[in-house]
Motif scaffolding. Structure first.
Motif, PDB file in Angstrom:
ATOM      1  N   THR A 151      21.226  16.306 -82.197  1.00 20.17           N
ATOM      2  CA  THR A 151      21.795  15.625 -81.289  1.00 20.17           C
ATOM      3  C   THR A 151      23.125  16.104 -80.647  1.00 20.17           C
ATOM      4  N   TRP A 152      23.644  17.290 -81.047  1.00 24.86           N
ATOM      5  CA  TRP A 152      24.836  17.748 -80.811  1.00 24.86           C
ATOM      6  C   TRP A 152      24.713  18.435 -79.308  1.00 24.86           C
ATOM      7  N   GLU A 153      25.858  18.673 -78.613  1.00 17.39           N
ATOM      8  CA  GLU A 153      25.654  19.292 -77.239  1.00 17.39           C
ATOM      9  C   GLU A 153      25.622  20.873 -77.439  1.00 17.39           C
ATOM     10  N   ASP A 154      25.593  21.498 -76.511  1.00 17.72           N
ATOM     11  CA  ASP A 154      25.583  22.961 -76.590  1.00 17.72           C
ATOM     12  C   ASP A 154      27.088  23.426 -77.207  1.00 17.72           C
ATOM     13  N   TYR A 155      28.097  22.818 -76.534  1.00 20.48           N
ATOM     14  CA  TYR A 155      29.213  23.367 -76.987  1.00 20.48           C
ATOM     15  C   TYR A 155      29.889  23.103 -78.304  1.00 20.48           C
ATOM     16  N   GLU A 156      29.197  21.991 -78.694  1.00 21.75           N
ATOM     17  CA  GLU A 156      29.578  21.419 -80.331  1.00 21.75           C
ATOM     18  C   GLU A 156      28.822  22.378 -81.249  1.00 21.75           C
ATOM     19  N   VAL A 157      27.873  22.962 -81.002  1.00 18.11           N
ATOM     20  CA  VAL A 157      27.157  24.042 -81.838  1.00 18.11           C
ATOM     21  C   VAL A 157      28.047  25.073 -82.040  1.00 18.11           C
ATOM     22  N   THR A 158      28.375  25.601 -80.622  1.00 17.08           N
ATOM     23  CA  THR A 158      29.489  26.898 -80.669  1.00 17.08           C
ATOM     24  C   THR A 158      30.727  26.494 -81.466  1.00 17.08           C
ATOM     25  N   GLN A 159      31.217  25.442 -81.219  1.00 20.79           N
ATOM     26  CA  GLN A 159      32.580  24.972 -81.756  1.00 20.79           C
ATOM     27  C   GLN A 159      32.526  24.776 -83.088  1.00 20.79           C
ATOM     28  N   GLU A 160      31.342  24.443 -83.867  1.00 20.81           N
ATOM     29  CA  GLU A 160      30.981  24.773 -85.229  1.00 20.81           C
ATOM     30  C   GLU A 160      30.958  26.199 -85.759  1.00 20.81           C
ATOM     31  N   VAL A 161      30.677  27.047 -85.095  1.00 23.07           N
ATOM     32  CA  VAL A 161      30.965  28.468 -85.555  1.00 23.07           C
ATOM     33  C   VAL A 161      32.593  28.563 -85.757  1.00 23.07           C
ATOM     34  N   TYR A 162      33.201  28.339 -84.506  1.00 19.01           N
ATOM     35  CA  TYR A 162      34.468  28.543 -84.578  1.00 19.01           C
ATOM     36  C   TYR A 162      35.391  27.745 -85.770  1.00 19.01           C
ATOM     37  N   SER A 163      35.080  26.463 -86.040  1.00 19.34           N
ATOM     38  CA  SER A 163      35.771  25.747 -86.819  1.00 19.34           C
ATOM     39  C   SER A 163      35.359  25.844 -88.167  1.00 19.34           C
ATOM     40  N   LYS A 164      34.073  26.466 -88.520  1.00 21.86           N
ATOM     41  CA  LYS A 164      33.914  26.681 -89.931  1.00 21.86           C
ATOM     42  C   LYS A 164      34.007  28.114 -90.242  1.00 21.86           C
ATOM     43  N   LEU A 165      33.671  29.041 -89.344  1.00 22.09           N
ATOM     44  CA  LEU A 165      33.603  30.680 -89.803  1.00 22.09           C
ATOM     45  C   LEU A 165      34.760  31.451 -89.129  1.00 22.09           C
ATOM     46  N   ILE A 166      35.361  30.903 -88.394  1.00 19.30           N
ATOM     47  CA  ILE A 166      36.424  31.525 -87.747  1.00 19.30           C
ATOM     48  C   ILE A 166      37.910  30.963 -87.879  1.00 19.30           C
ATOM     49  N   GLU A 167      38.191  29.789 -87.551  1.00 20.10           N
ATOM     50  CA  GLU A 167      39.584  29.230 -87.649  1.00 20.10           C
ATOM     51  C   GLU A 167      40.197  29.357 -89.104  1.00 20.10           C
ATOM     52  N   PRO A 168      39.351  28.879 -90.057  1.00 22.19           N
ATOM     53  CA  PRO A 168      40.047  28.939 -91.542  1.00 22.19           C
ATOM     54  C   PRO A 168      40.519  30.457 -91.996  1.00 22.19           C
ATOM     55  N   PHE A 169      40.044  31.413 -91.162  1.00 18.29           N
ATOM     56  CA  PHE A 169      40.546  32.916 -91.535  1.00 18.29           C
ATOM     57  C   PHE A 169      41.412  33.538 -90.660  1.00 18.29           C
ATOM     58  N   LEU A 170      42.022  32.626 -89.708  1.00 24.45           N
ATOM     59  CA  LEU A 170      43.135  32.823 -88.737  1.00 24.45           C
ATOM     60  C   LEU A 170      44.563  32.858 -89.658  1.00 24.45           C
ATOM     61  N   ILE A 171      44.656  33.531 -90.584  1.00 22.29           N
ATOM     62  CA  ILE A 171      45.854  33.494 -91.389  1.00 22.29           C
ATOM     63  C   ILE A 171      47.165  34.022 -90.555  1.00 22.29           C
ATOM     64  N   GLN A 172      47.278  35.001 -89.835  1.00 25.50           N
ATOM     65  CA  GLN A 172      48.316  35.674 -89.157  1.00 25.50           C
ATOM     66  C   GLN A 172      48.433  34.939 -87.849  1.00 25.50           C
ATOM     67  N   PRO A 173      49.493  34.682 -87.156  1.00 23.10           N
ATOM     68  CA  PRO A 173      49.387  34.023 -85.978  1.00 23.10           C
ATOM     69  C   PRO A 173      48.486  34.578 -84.859  1.00 23.10           C
ATOM     70  N   THR A 174      47.795  33.593 -84.380  1.00 17.44           N
ATOM     71  CA  THR A 174      46.802  34.058 -83.370  1.00 17.44           C
ATOM     72  C   THR A 174      46.942  32.812 -82.356  1.00 17.44           C
ATOM     73  N   PHE A 175      46.976  33.349 -80.897  1.00 22.38           N
ATOM     74  CA  PHE A 175      46.702  32.486 -79.943  1.00 22.38           C
ATOM     75  C   PHE A 175      45.280  32.685 -79.384  1.00 22.38           C
ATOM     76  N   VAL A 176      44.480  31.498 -79.725  1.00 18.58           N
ATOM     77  CA  VAL A 176      43.228  31.537 -79.219  1.00 18.58           C
ATOM     78  C   VAL A 176      43.066  30.885 -77.807  1.00 18.58           C
TER      79      VAL A 176
END
Length: 497
Positions: free
Chosen positions: A362-387
């Motif tokens: 039921t997810w929209e296309d952008y929500e599928v991509t956002q899941e990659v970001y929120s689960k596999l990318i953001e938690p590992f951005l420890i040093q300051p990063t402008f996304v």
């Protein structure tokens, strides 16, 4: 001070209840002797730290008056040492039978005082043989009797919920907590100074709102009796602050509470503090510069270093140049697929499942991509990063990028594995804004605020806007492990009475 030779009853000291009874007996004896500690007062003329500085500048013999809670009570024969804690710290007091009125040392000091009591004391400063600055007490008063015994160090309270529920005990016996909450106050104060020094005007907007707008979140609902209709605890002040831009206030900010009726975890509390700041004739790049300079200012004035040591020993460097990276580039890097954004939703979902992510049809296309970001990318951005340049569906309030109409001109500042500050080039075209809002309303994400749209139709200057989660910023700057550790009284289920 009145002498009291009251004989206290013999009571079993085996448990807390009996200790309470012992202290109650002492209180009764004091009152019987005509001295009620809860009716007395004391006028300190300096704090513990100020007294120590006086000793360093003027030497022994300076008379001072202090007040605080007894934390250490070492009763000896003819002389004893007590340590009291006030808002600045701890100072030692020296009580001698020869320095007090006759009989008071044995009849009152030794019999009636306990750890946890609040006393005032007056006397002259001196240095003990052990090299500790101390006050030789010539006069004192018990001004508040502590009826319950303090925990013997913090291991006396091992239940974390009890720590949050009884924060007053945490503040009494845990120096780290006292320091953290002092830092919180200083950080917020310095944010205000920093912004007002740059001609930003602090304003206040409604906490109770007729439309829950400014963010996609579930609101708390309350009934407004006088108006006989439902209102919402605000999830964001954004739409009201932008009305200020329409009204000609070019630089505004607000620090206040937001409320979101959602989950509780180490990063989220339903009641939280936000800074939102808007600057006309700026954009998201201007906000980048502003947040960088703000954090540098806080590191200099409050923390004392740009290097933060996290609770687990990981070091975060806030000095130097911060990384800037495009959202799409991070997704491509993590998935290893340079054609990710050309793939169909089903192809992306298959790839997500191979990466161990749970995605729904039921997810929209952008929500599928956002899941990659929120689960596999953001938690590992420890040093300051402008996304930068996230999908336009994720925020309807930002300007669409001219080169890529699928994304918006934004950044999310991520530090310590979480978003600290999102910022936008604010959408000021009322027609595009209406279209973006209506797309979200169709997905039942947030209600349409027609009054805000009408305000935009009068003309809002181009602007940059930014929100900073104050609680998360303080987690970062103090090295705390949990959002509850930086909120004095976090949200808890009420105790069963």
């Amino acid at each position: 001070m009145e002498d009291s030779n009251a004989n206290l009853p013999e009571i079993n000291h085996a448990n807390t209840h009996d200790l309470f009874a012992v202290r109650k007996a002492k209180l009764d004896a004091l009152r019987a002797a005509g001295s009620d500690p809860f009716s007395q007062n004391w006028k300190p003329d300096c704090t513990s730290e100020a007294a120590k500085k006086l000793f360093e500048t003027e030497g022994e013999g300076k008379e001072v008056s202090v007040a605080g809670r007894i934390l250490v009570f070492r009763v000896m024969g003819k002389a004893s040492f007590v340590k009291i804690q006030d808002r600045d710290g701890i100072i030692q007091l020296y009580f001698s039978r020869d320095d007090l009125p006759e009989g008071l040392y044995n009849s009152h000091f030794k019999k009636m005082l306990d750890v946890g009591d609040i006393i005032g004391a007056k006397g002259k400063l001196f240095l003990t043989k052990a090299g500790e600055i101390t006050i030789r007490v010539s006069e004192y008063a018990l001004v508040s009797k502590g009826m319950r015994a303090l925990p013997e160090k913090w291991h006396g309270l091992t239940d974390s919920e009890q720590i949050y529920r009884q924060r007053y005990l945490d503040l009494i016996v845990n120096p780290d907590s006292r320091k953290r909450f002092k830092m919180r106050s200083r950080i917020i104060s310095e944010i205000r100074k920093f912004l007002t020094s740059r001609d930003f005007l602090e304003v206040e907007t409604p906490t109770l709102q007729g439309v829950a707008g400014g963010a996609a979140a579930k609101p708390f609902i309350t009934h407004f009796n006088a108006l006989d209709c439902d209102f919402f605890m605000r999830i964001s002040p954004e739409l009201f602050l932008k009305r200020m831009l329409v009204g000609g206030f070019d630089r505004v900010f607000e620090i206040g509470k937001n409320f979101r009726n959602e989950g509780i975890d180490r990063k989220h509390n339903p009641e939280f503090t936000m800074l939102e700041v808007y600057e006309a004739y700026s954009d998201y790049k201007g906000m980048m510069k502003l947040v960088y300079e703000l954090v540098q200012h806080l590191c200099k004035t409050v923390v004392g270093s740009t290097t933060i040591t996290r609770f687990d020993g990981v070091k975060i460097e806030l000095g130097g140049e911060w990384r800037t990276v495009d959202y799409k580039d991070l997704i491509i890097e993590k998935t290893g697929d340079k054609d990710w954004f050309k793939r169909s939703k089903s192809e992306k979902m298959d790839a997500c499942r191979k990466l161990g992510l749970n995605v729904e049809e039921t997810w929209e296309d952008y929500e599928v991509t956002q899941e990659v970001y929120s689960k596999l990318i953001e938690p590992f951005l420890i040093q300051p990063t402008f996304v930068t340049h996230i999908a336009k569906e994720l925020c309807p309030l930002a300007k669409i990028n001219k080169e890529d109409p699928d994304v918006i001109d934004v950044f999310e500042l991520c530090i310590n594995g979480q978003e600290i500050a999102p910022a936008y080039s604010e959408q000021n075209d009322p027609f595009i804004q209406r279209d973006m809002f209506e797309a979200q309303v169709g997905e039942e994400i947030q209600k349409l605020d027609n009054n805000f749209l009408e305000a935009l139709e009068y003309g809002m200057p181009p602007a940059g806007g930014m929100g900073i989660g104050i609680d998360r910023l303080i987690i970062l700057l103090t090295g705390a492990a949990n959002i509850r550790d930086v909120i004095l009284f976090p949200s808890l289920r009420p105790e069963v009475q």
